[in-house]
Scaffold this active site. Sequence first.
Site, short mmCIF file in Angstrom:
data_model
loop_
_atom_site.label_atom_id
_atom_site.label_comp_id
_atom_site.label_asym_id
_atom_site.label_seq_id
_atom_site.Cartn_x
_atom_site.Cartn_y
_atom_site.Cartn_z
N ARG A 210 0.83 -1.22 0.00
CA ARG A 210 0.00 0.00 0.00
C ARG A 210 0.87 1.26 0.00
O ARG A 210 0.53 2.24 -0.66
CB ARG A 210 -0.90 0.00 1.24
CG ARG A 210 -1.83 -1.21 1.35
CD ARG A 210 -3.22 -0.85 0.90
NE ARG A 210 -4.16 -1.93 1.02
CZ ARG A 210 -5.03 -2.11 2.02
NH1 ARG A 210 -5.05 -1.26 3.02
NH2 ARG A 210 -5.87 -3.11 2.01
N ASP B 255 -16.85 8.55 6.78
CA ASP B 255 -15.70 7.66 6.68
C ASP B 255 -14.47 8.46 7.09
O ASP B 255 -14.48 9.69 7.02
CB ASP B 255 -15.55 7.14 5.24
CG ASP B 255 -14.71 5.86 5.16
OD1 ASP B 255 -15.30 4.77 5.03
OD2 ASP B 255 -13.47 5.95 5.27
C1 LIG Z 1 -14.37 -2.52 4.58
S1 LIG Z 1 -15.02 -0.91 4.44
C2 LIG Z 1 -16.72 -1.21 4.82
C3 LIG Z 1 -17.64 -0.43 3.93
C4 LIG Z 1 -19.14 -0.71 4.12
N1 LIG Z 1 -19.56 -0.39 5.46
C5 LIG Z 1 -19.47 -2.14 3.80
O1 LIG Z 1 -19.73 -2.92 4.72
O2 LIG Z 1 -19.45 -2.52 2.63
C6 LIG Z 1 -14.39 -0.18 5.95
C7 LIG Z 1 -14.37 1.35 5.92
O3 LIG Z 1 -14.10 1.82 7.25
C8 LIG Z 1 -13.33 3.00 7.15
N2 LIG Z 1 -12.64 3.23 8.43
C9 LIG Z 1 -11.56 2.57 8.94
N3 LIG Z 1 -11.19 3.10 10.11
C10 LIG Z 1 -12.06 4.11 10.37
C11 LIG Z 1 -12.20 5.05 11.45
N4 LIG Z 1 -11.35 5.05 12.49
N5 LIG Z 1 -13.20 5.95 11.38
C12 LIG Z 1 -14.06 5.96 10.32
N6 LIG Z 1 -13.98 5.11 9.28
C13 LIG Z 1 -12.99 4.19 9.30
C14 LIG Z 1 -12.39 2.73 5.98
O4 LIG Z 1 -11.87 3.91 5.42
C15 LIG Z 1 -13.28 1.93 5.02
O5 LIG Z 1 -13.84 2.75 4.03
#
Ligand SMILES: C[S@@+](CC[C@H](N)C(=O)[O-])C[C@H]1O[C@@H](n2cnc3c(N)ncnc32)[C@H](O)[C@@H]1O
Length: 273
Positions: free
Chosen positions: A34, A143
């Site tokens: 990454r 996000d």
């Molecule tokens: C795997 S995706 C899940 C997307 C959607 N909720 C789904 O289930 O398809 C996880 C998301 O969480 C976000 N994320 C990770 N850490 C976070 C944090 N501390 N606060 C807010 N968002 C976060 C990431 O940027 C990513 O877009």
Amino acid sequence: MSITKQDFNFVRDVVRSRSAILLDDNKGYLVEMRLSALAQKEGIDDVQTLISTVRDKGNISLRELMVEAMTTNETSFFRDRHPFDAMRDTILPELIEKRAATRSLKIWCGAASTGQEPYSLAILLRDSLPHPSLWDSKIIATDISPEVLGKAERGLYTQHEVGRGLPAAMLVKHFKRTGLEWEVKDELKAMVDYRRFNLVEPWMGLPKFDIIFMRNVLIYFDTDVKKQILTNALKYLAPDGYLFLGGSETLLGLGLDYHRVNLGPVSAYCPGA
Ligand SMILES: C[S@@+](CC[C@H](N)C(=O)[O-])C[C@H]1O[C@@H](n2cnc3c(N)ncnc32)[C@H](O)[C@@H]1O
């Protein structure tokens, strides 16, 4: 060249303190992959130079990009299907009836990634409300990553992306062709407010929600962080509201003030024991 232990530990500590995302010792390859992509994008020679620019020169914007690069943004329309079936068949009809007097319904999508989840919810909401224009209905989609939020806000998806989970009838109804891509129609975009929001920073500026989707994000955190986030969520969830987690996430054993509601093949959580 592989990343040194010292560099890996630095990245792991920064990522954990800024986002709470845990990187196990076996994630060296992921960090390397990454951060190589990030270095290339930023015109930086290699991963070591990138890390030292953050560590030794205190470059804060690069540090934030480094954290963002370590998020996993995998998502799709109507991901896992069953929570959305439960929304369409049970939760939305129930809450629309209960909120008929105020005509207000608010949903929070707390890890919105590139927008497929909030737009899936917007489609269901729009298609369920008796007179959408008479309702104050909103989806707040947040996000940690400004980059994914930018894509979500543009609402442009490739054929491959819409092919993952979006039924053809919904594609035709709620999207329009823009060049080679599909664009979310304006009336659907207008239902979703995108905001940057870090779940592990103080929670401010959020209203009370009828439904919270917090799916496939808690898996990246340790138990204390999960507990803190879910305790905070209780303060923002209506007493008769519903919380949805991802398929591999659970509240069981955390000792929090929620009870589980079975909705066929999925569960949601409501406030109170
Ligand atoms: C795997 S995706 C899940 C997307 C959607 N909720 C789904 O289930 O398809 C996880 C998301 O969480 C976000 N994320 C990770 N850490 C976070 C944090 N501390 N606060 C807010 N968002 C976060 C990431 O940027 C990513 O877009």
